[in-house]
Enzyme design. Structure first.
Site, PDB file in Angstrom:
ATOM      1  N   GLU A   1      23.484 -41.249  14.590  1.00  0.00           N
ATOM      2  CA  GLU A   1      24.746 -40.518  14.571  1.00  0.00           C
ATOM      3  C   GLU A   1      25.201 -40.356  13.126  1.00  0.00           C
ATOM      4  OE1 GLU A   1      27.635 -41.719  17.921  1.00  0.00           O
ATOM      5  OE2 GLU A   1      26.461 -43.533  17.571  1.00  0.00           O
TER       6      GLU A   1
ATOM      7  N   LYS B   1      27.669 -40.896  10.055  1.00  0.00           N
ATOM      8  CA  LYS B   1      28.642 -41.910   9.650  1.00  0.00           C
ATOM      9  C   LYS B   1      29.837 -41.175   9.049  1.00  0.00           C
ATOM     10  CE  LYS B   1      29.276 -46.271   7.289  1.00  0.00           C
ATOM     11  NZ  LYS B   1      30.685 -45.981   6.985  1.00  0.00           N
TER      12      LYS B   1
ATOM     13  N   ARG C   1      38.369 -46.035  10.893  1.00  0.00           N
ATOM     14  CA  ARG C   1      37.833 -46.484  12.175  1.00  0.00           C
ATOM     15  C   ARG C   1      38.957 -47.027  13.034  1.00  0.00           C
ATOM     16  NH1 ARG C   1      32.704 -50.524  13.140  1.00  0.00           N
ATOM     17  NH2 ARG C   1      32.447 -50.081  15.374  1.00  0.00           N
TER      18      ARG C   1
ATOM     19  N   ARG D   1      40.714 -50.988  11.781  1.00  0.00           N
ATOM     20  CA  ARG D   1      39.741 -52.058  11.553  1.00  0.00           C
ATOM     21  C   ARG D   1      40.407 -53.326  11.029  1.00  0.00           C
ATOM     22  NH1 ARG D   1      33.961 -51.437   8.358  1.00  0.00           N
ATOM     23  NH2 ARG D   1      33.532 -53.654   8.138  1.00  0.00           N
TER      24      ARG D   1
ATOM     25  N   GLU E   1      36.493 -42.771  15.194  1.00  0.00           N
ATOM     26  CA  GLU E   1      36.951 -42.549  13.822  1.00  0.00           C
ATOM     27  C   GLU E   1      38.071 -41.522  13.800  1.00  0.00           C
ATOM     28  OE1 GLU E   1      35.498 -43.789   9.781  1.00  0.00           O
ATOM     29  OE2 GLU E   1      34.721 -44.226  11.789  1.00  0.00           O
TER      30      GLU E   1
ATOM     31  N   ARG F   1      28.070 -58.540  12.641  1.00  0.00           N
ATOM     32  CA  ARG F   1      27.191 -57.626  11.921  1.00  0.00           C
ATOM     33  C   ARG F   1      25.753 -58.050  12.187  1.00  0.00           C
ATOM     34  NH1 ARG F   1      28.676 -54.628   7.724  1.00  0.00           N
ATOM     35  NH2 ARG F   1      30.436 -56.000   7.237  1.00  0.00           N
TER      36      ARG F   1
ATOM     37  N   LYS G   1      23.505 -48.905   8.935  1.00  0.00           N
ATOM     38  CA  LYS G   1      24.107 -47.744   8.287  1.00  0.00           C
ATOM     39  C   LYS G   1      23.317 -47.376   7.046  1.00  0.00           C
ATOM     40  CE  LYS G   1      27.436 -50.741   5.905  1.00  0.00           C
ATOM     41  NZ  LYS G   1      28.868 -51.088   5.727  1.00  0.00           N
TER      42      LYS G   1
END
Length: 550
Positions: A242, A244, A249, A264, A292, A405, A411
């Site tokens: 997708e 970024k 966010r 976030r 987003e 994470r 990313k």
């Protein structure tokens, strides 16, 4: 009832070690002896706030109130307290050191602070609006505190305990204290939005009874960076790709006509984006989406620099809403109806997201596939041409790991360019870098003068920062509150993702996500990049350039 000093001792023990296991053990030892009636409050205080996340309450105690209260109780003047806090980099540490011990006070502490006392008084702060009322409460707490207790009372008031123990560490401590499963503790905390309720359930063995509740901030799943796409080429068949996006966010909660947007940073930002809330309210059903918030213009993502003008405004003017429209691009569905989907695969969650998207009200992130690194490179270029930062790669079978994470999500971004710049001012950092001169304002050349263009916080090791800190103290040419103006001698190379014209800096430009690449001890200030070079980069971006420049 248990004394607050036992929590403070646990926090101090955690702060004194870099070992995560030792931190967990210290915090677990502080939790274990607490009675049921004080366990919830104690766990919340160990996490740095008297409030559960779902409460969305704030104490709102500023430096003026804190310093006046400390001056009243310690006997030191406000200027000395401020200077001490700046020198140490932590108001709690400074005030704890300045507070006389009980035997030195003209009015010794007569009764120890209990956990209940601290919890009630901190909660009371959220109900007061007058600074005098808040100051009276803070003074009462400090008057009854030992130096150790004052240290952590002030840290809590200042918004950060700074002991190297985040919520995940508190979850581990709860699991160890009461013999509970670590993942069960994390799930229960995620679902109820209250570390205190979670601790009580862990002791009682009732974690499984906690069900997901809407309208409290939930941790975001995080992605690990990719340095070279060729290194993961063999795994691409497992991933979807997708864009970024370069925005804010947010999690979008919706039930009935109620909508809440959490950033976030876990802040409620609903009022800042009323058009998004209104659009989501019209979508049938109950759901929680991850996505987003982006500036939107002519059916594509607009510059983040324009979106910045919308940030922090509790009630944006109608004119601003019209000038800078925004959109919510959804890329995950975490709850639908009464069913949490966190443990389901990305593929299942995507199916639910597409079903919801059919009703409109939000935009849907497009999904692509890449067979090899060359195809991924092509997708990256297309994403940049659409005004986006880069790419996200997500394993189709991945669950949504809130607050974690890992390699399930990755990313890929590229720096637009790098600049050689000179440091013109420094400030102390926060968190583990409190007390270290780690925040650098930097400049480029404009003829025979230097003009600031940005500020960087990341990229150097602690050892490099310590070494530079000693040098910056020697070349300080002025002090302006927490800021040290320094002689322009230290040259660094900074990378950044995009650039925009701006009146905020004297250079006339602002950089997006500047970070330090390396020290340039081989260069002098006279050899750094110029405003002309910056203009070249900006013009390249305006002309559609998307790759690394020069």
């Amino acid at each position: 009832m248990s004394a607050y000093r036992e929590l403070a001792r646990g926090l101090d023990s955690a702060a004194s070690t870099r070992s995560r296991l030792a931190k967990v053990a210290s915090l677990a030892a502080a939790l274990r002896p607490l009675e049921d009636s004080e366990l919830a409050a104690g766990a919340r205080l160990l996490s740095g706030s008297p409030f559960a996340e779902w409460e969305q309450a704030v104490m709102s105690v500023g430096w003026a109130t804190l310093s006046k209260s400390a001056a009243s109780i310690t006997g030191w003047d406000i200027e000395t307290i401020g200077a001490s806090a700046r020198a140490i980099g932590d108001a709690g540490e400074a005030i704890g050191l300045l507070l006389p011990s009980a035997v030195e006070r003209s009015e010794p502490v007569t009764s120890p602070l209990e956990i209940r006392d601290v919890d009630e008084r901190l909660r009371e702060l959220a109900t007061k609006r007058r600074a005098a009322d808040k100051q009276a409460i803070v003074e009462d707490l400090l008057r009854r505190s030992s130096p150790l207790e004052a240290r952590y009372v002030v840290k809590t008031l200042s918004g950060g305990l700074r002991v190297g123990a985040e919520l995940a560490t508190i979850e581990e401590a709860i699991a160890e204290a009461f013999g509970a499963d670590r993942e069960s503790v994390a799930r229960a905390h995620r679902d109820c939005g209250d570390i205190g309720e979670t601790a009580l359930a862990a002791r009682r063995g009732s974690l499984d009874a906690i069900r997901f509740r809407m309208f409290h901030p939930v941790g975001f799943m995080l992605a690990s960076p990719i340095d070279n796409p060729e290194e993961i080429e063999s795994e691409l068949s497992l991933d979807v790709v997708e864009d970024k996006f370069d925005g804010i966010r947010a999690h979008a909660h919706k039930s009935g006509s109620r909508v809440a947007l959490f950033s976030r940073t876990l802040d409620d930002v609903t009022a800042q984006f009323p058009e998004i809330a209104l659009a989501l309210a019209a979508v049938p059903g109950q759901f929680l989406l991850d996505g987003e918030i982006v500036a939107w213009k002519e059916d594509r993502v607009d510059s983040f620099f324009r979106l910045q003008r919308r940030l922090g405004r509790k009630a944006p003017a109608v004119e601003l809403l019209a000038e800078i429209p925004v959109a919510f691009i959804a890329y995950d569905c975490l709850v639908t109806g009464d069913t949490p989907l966190f443990e389901r695969s990305w593929s299942e969650r995507r199916g639910e997201l597409e079903r919801l998207a059919a009703a409109g009200g939000f935009r849907l992130s497009a999904v692509h596939r890449a067979a090899d690194a060359a195809a991924l490179e092509s997708l990256f270029r297309s994403a940049r041409e659409r005004g986006n930062e880069g790419l996200m790669l997500k394993r189709e079978d991945s669950p949504y790991l809130a607050g974690k994470r890992g390699r399930a999500w990755r990313k890929w971004k590229k720096a637009l360019a790098t600049l050689d710049v000179v440091v013109t001012a420094v400030e102390q950092g926060n968190g583990k870098r409190a007390g270290m001169l780690s925040d650098y304002t930097f400049a480029v050349r404009d003829g025979d003068r230097f003009v600031n263009i940005g500020k960087a916080y990341t990229g150097l090791t602690d050892e490099e920062i310590r070494r530079l800190g000693a040098r910056f103290r020697k070349i300080t040419v002025g002090r302006y509150g927490p800021v040290r103006a320094v002689s322009p001698e230290v040259v660094i190379e900074v990378a950044f993702d995009t650039i925009q014209k701006s009146r905020r800096h004297k250079s006339g430009f602002a950089l997006r996500f500047p970070r330090i690449v390396r020290l340039r001890e081989d260069k002098k200030a006279a050899e750094i990049d110029t405003v002309g070079r910056v203009e070249e980069i900006w013009e390249s971006v305006q002309g559609g350039g998307t790759g690394k420049i020069g």
